[in-house]
Write a protein that holds these residues in place. Structure first.
Motif, PDB file in Angstrom:
ATOM      1  N   VAL A   6       0.965  -1.261  -0.132  1.00 30.98           N
ATOM      2  CA  VAL A   6       0.011  -0.007  -0.006  1.00 30.98           C
ATOM      3  C   VAL A   6       0.815   1.221   0.144  1.00 30.98           C
ATOM      4  CG1 VAL A   6      -1.726   1.249   1.417  1.00 30.98           C
ATOM      5  CG2 VAL A   6      -1.883  -1.128   1.189  1.00 30.98           C
ATOM      6  N   PRO A   7       0.619   2.310  -0.940  1.00 28.33           N
ATOM      7  CA  PRO A   7       1.491   3.456  -0.622  1.00 28.33           C
ATOM      8  C   PRO A   7       1.437   4.283   0.678  1.00 28.33           C
ATOM      9  CG  PRO A   7      -0.348   3.666  -2.344  1.00 28.33           C
ATOM     10  CD  PRO A   7      -0.547   2.353  -1.892  1.00 28.33           C
ATOM     11  N   ALA A   8       2.300   4.792   0.646  1.00 21.65           N
ATOM     12  CA  ALA A   8       2.524   5.942   2.136  1.00 21.65           C
ATOM     13  C   ALA A   8       1.322   6.763   1.934  1.00 21.65           C
ATOM     14  CB  ALA A   8       3.900   6.277   2.416  1.00 21.65           C
ATOM     15  N   ARG A   9       1.263   7.456   0.961  1.00 25.77           N
ATOM     16  CA  ARG A   9       0.124   8.578   0.744  1.00 25.77           C
ATOM     17  C   ARG A   9      -0.770   8.062  -0.567  1.00 25.77           C
ATOM     18  NH1 ARG A   9       2.014  14.183   2.007  1.00 25.77           N
ATOM     19  NH2 ARG A   9      -0.382  14.234   1.530  1.00 25.77           N
ATOM     20  N   ASP A  12      -4.800  13.024  -2.128  1.00 23.66           N
ATOM     21  CA  ASP A  12      -4.355  14.507  -1.480  1.00 23.66           C
ATOM     22  C   ASP A  12      -4.721  14.192   0.172  1.00 23.66           C
ATOM     23  OD1 ASP A  12      -7.291  14.104  -1.502  1.00 23.66           O
ATOM     24  OD2 ASP A  12      -7.858  16.091  -1.781  1.00 23.66           O
ATOM     25  N   LEU A  13      -4.577  12.798   0.450  1.00 28.04           N
ATOM     26  CA  LEU A  13      -5.052  12.422   1.837  1.00 28.04           C
ATOM     27  C   LEU A  13      -3.818  12.801   2.529  1.00 28.04           C
ATOM     28  CD1 LEU A  13      -7.046   9.265   1.609  1.00 28.04           C
ATOM     29  CD2 LEU A  13      -8.028  11.541   2.153  1.00 28.04           C
ATOM     30  N   PRO A  14      -3.809  13.076   3.752  1.00 27.74           N
ATOM     31  CA  PRO A  14      -2.545  13.354   4.521  1.00 27.74           C
ATOM     32  C   PRO A  14      -1.892  11.769   4.928  1.00 27.74           C
ATOM     33  CG  PRO A  14      -4.405  13.569   6.227  1.00 27.74           C
ATOM     34  CD  PRO A  14      -4.776  13.152   4.463  1.00 27.74           C
ATOM     35  N   PRO A  15      -0.638  11.870   5.165  1.00 31.13           N
ATOM     36  CA  PRO A  15       0.012  10.532   5.952  1.00 31.13           C
ATOM     37  C   PRO A  15      -0.784   9.910   6.989  1.00 31.13           C
ATOM     38  CG  PRO A  15       1.783  12.493   6.162  1.00 31.13           C
ATOM     39  CD  PRO A  15       0.294  12.821   5.479  1.00 31.13           C
ATOM     40  N   ILE A  16      -1.530   8.974   6.993  1.00 30.71           N
ATOM     41  CA  ILE A  16      -2.258   8.336   8.165  1.00 30.71           C
ATOM     42  C   ILE A  16      -1.754   6.875   8.579  1.00 30.71           C
ATOM     43  CG2 ILE A  16      -4.155   9.958   7.846  1.00 30.71           C
ATOM     44  CD1 ILE A  16      -5.456   7.535   6.472  1.00 30.71           C
ATOM     45  N   THR A  30     -10.350   7.694  -1.963  1.00 30.06           N
ATOM     46  CA  THR A  30      -8.794   8.156  -2.277  1.00 30.06           C
ATOM     47  C   THR A  30      -8.494   9.506  -2.442  1.00 30.06           C
ATOM     48  OG1 THR A  30      -9.414   8.315  -4.583  1.00 30.06           O
ATOM     49  CG2 THR A  30      -8.521   6.119  -3.888  1.00 30.06           C
ATOM     50  N   THR A  31      -9.618  10.480  -1.981  1.00 30.08           N
ATOM     51  CA  THR A  31      -9.690  11.813  -1.829  1.00 30.08           C
ATOM     52  C   THR A  31     -10.130  12.409  -0.384  1.00 30.08           C
ATOM     53  OG1 THR A  31     -11.476  12.180  -2.911  1.00 30.08           O
ATOM     54  CG2 THR A  31      -9.684  12.121  -4.418  1.00 30.08           C
ATOM     55  N   LEU A  32      -9.628  13.394  -0.110  1.00 30.68           N
ATOM     56  CA  LEU A  32     -10.064  14.344   1.040  1.00 30.68           C
ATOM     57  C   LEU A  32     -11.766  14.494   0.949  1.00 30.68           C
ATOM     58  CD1 LEU A  32      -9.252  15.120   3.571  1.00 30.68           C
ATOM     59  CD2 LEU A  32      -8.752  17.216   2.948  1.00 30.68           C
ATOM     60  N   ALA A  33     -12.127  14.873  -0.360  1.00 28.49           N
ATOM     61  CA  ALA A  33     -13.522  15.049  -0.632  1.00 28.49           C
ATOM     62  C   ALA A  33     -14.488  13.683  -0.340  1.00 28.49           C
ATOM     63  CB  ALA A  33     -13.874  15.651  -2.051  1.00 28.49           C
ATOM     64  N   GLN A  34     -13.725  12.627  -0.649  1.00 28.49           N
ATOM     65  CA  GLN A  34     -14.711  11.494  -0.392  1.00 28.49           C
ATOM     66  C   GLN A  34     -14.693  11.087   1.225  1.00 28.49           C
ATOM     67  OE1 GLN A  34     -12.284   8.968  -3.124  1.00 28.49           O
ATOM     68  NE2 GLN A  34     -13.794   8.667  -4.205  1.00 28.49           N
ATOM     69  N   VAL A  35     -13.745  11.391   1.980  1.00 31.05           N
ATOM     70  CA  VAL A  35     -13.382  11.239   3.286  1.00 31.05           C
ATOM     71  C   VAL A  35     -14.654  12.163   3.923  1.00 31.05           C
ATOM     72  CG1 VAL A  35     -12.210  11.948   5.521  1.00 31.05           C
ATOM     73  CG2 VAL A  35     -11.187  10.685   3.675  1.00 31.05           C
ATOM     74  N   ALA A  53      -5.601   8.152  13.198  1.00 30.75           N
ATOM     75  CA  ALA A  53      -5.676   8.478  11.651  1.00 30.75           C
ATOM     76  C   ALA A  53      -7.065   9.532  11.488  1.00 30.75           C
ATOM     77  CB  ALA A  53      -5.973   7.122  11.003  1.00 30.75           C
ATOM     78  N   VAL A  54      -8.294   9.306  12.382  1.00 33.95           N
ATOM     79  CA  VAL A  54      -9.377  10.107  12.449  1.00 33.95           C
ATOM     80  C   VAL A  54      -8.852  11.542  12.682  1.00 33.95           C
ATOM     81  CG1 VAL A  54     -11.660  10.352  13.146  1.00 33.95           C
ATOM     82  CG2 VAL A  54     -10.802   8.270  12.476  1.00 33.95           C
ATOM     83  N   ARG A  55      -8.102  11.667  13.785  1.00 31.51           N
ATOM     84  CA  ARG A  55      -7.590  12.947  14.277  1.00 31.51           C
ATOM     85  C   ARG A  55      -6.853  13.629  13.237  1.00 31.51           C
ATOM     86  NH1 ARG A  55      -3.070  14.407  15.727  1.00 31.51           N
ATOM     87  NH2 ARG A  55      -2.185  12.305  16.327  1.00 31.51           N
ATOM     88  N   ILE A  56      -5.956  13.003  12.824  1.00 30.36           N
ATOM     89  CA  ILE A  56      -5.249  13.643  11.475  1.00 30.36           C
ATOM     90  C   ILE A  56      -6.241  13.992  10.159  1.00 30.36           C
ATOM     91  CG2 ILE A  56      -3.371  13.075   9.630  1.00 30.36           C
ATOM     92  CD1 ILE A  56      -1.951  11.272  11.798  1.00 30.36           C
ATOM     93  N   LEU A  57      -7.219  13.378   9.907  1.00 35.12           N
ATOM     94  CA  LEU A  57      -8.065  13.255   8.858  1.00 35.12           C
ATOM     95  C   LEU A  57      -9.011  14.596   9.340  1.00 35.12           C
ATOM     96  CD1 LEU A  57      -9.088   9.747   7.850  1.00 35.12           C
ATOM     97  CD2 LEU A  57      -8.094  11.591   6.344  1.00 35.12           C
TER      98      LEU A  57
END
Length: 70
Positions: A6-9, A12-16, A30-35, A53-57
């Protein structure tokens, strides 16, 4: 899929972390908009996505003037 594959990033998601990335990829996120279309509780229910991960997101959503669906 091993988390080593799995890629590290993703997009446009932050590293979680790779386990969280793996869970999001499996869910097609795969995107912040989808989150932002999801509820915090839904992501926390995914194996590999934890409170950190949820805090970072959450912080990243806020930085981009987005919010959780809940």
């Amino acid at each position: 899929m091993s988390t080593r594959d799995v890629p590290a990033r993703i997009g446009d998601l932050p590293p979680i972390g790779r386990p969280a990335n793996s869970a999001l990829l499996a869910a097609g996120i795969t995107t912040l908009a989808q989150v932002a279309t999801r509820r915090r509780a839904d992501l926390l229910a995914m194996h590999g996505v934890g409170p950190k991960a949820v805090r970072i997101l959450t912080e990243t959503l806020t930085d981009h003037n987005l919010t959780w669906a809940d």
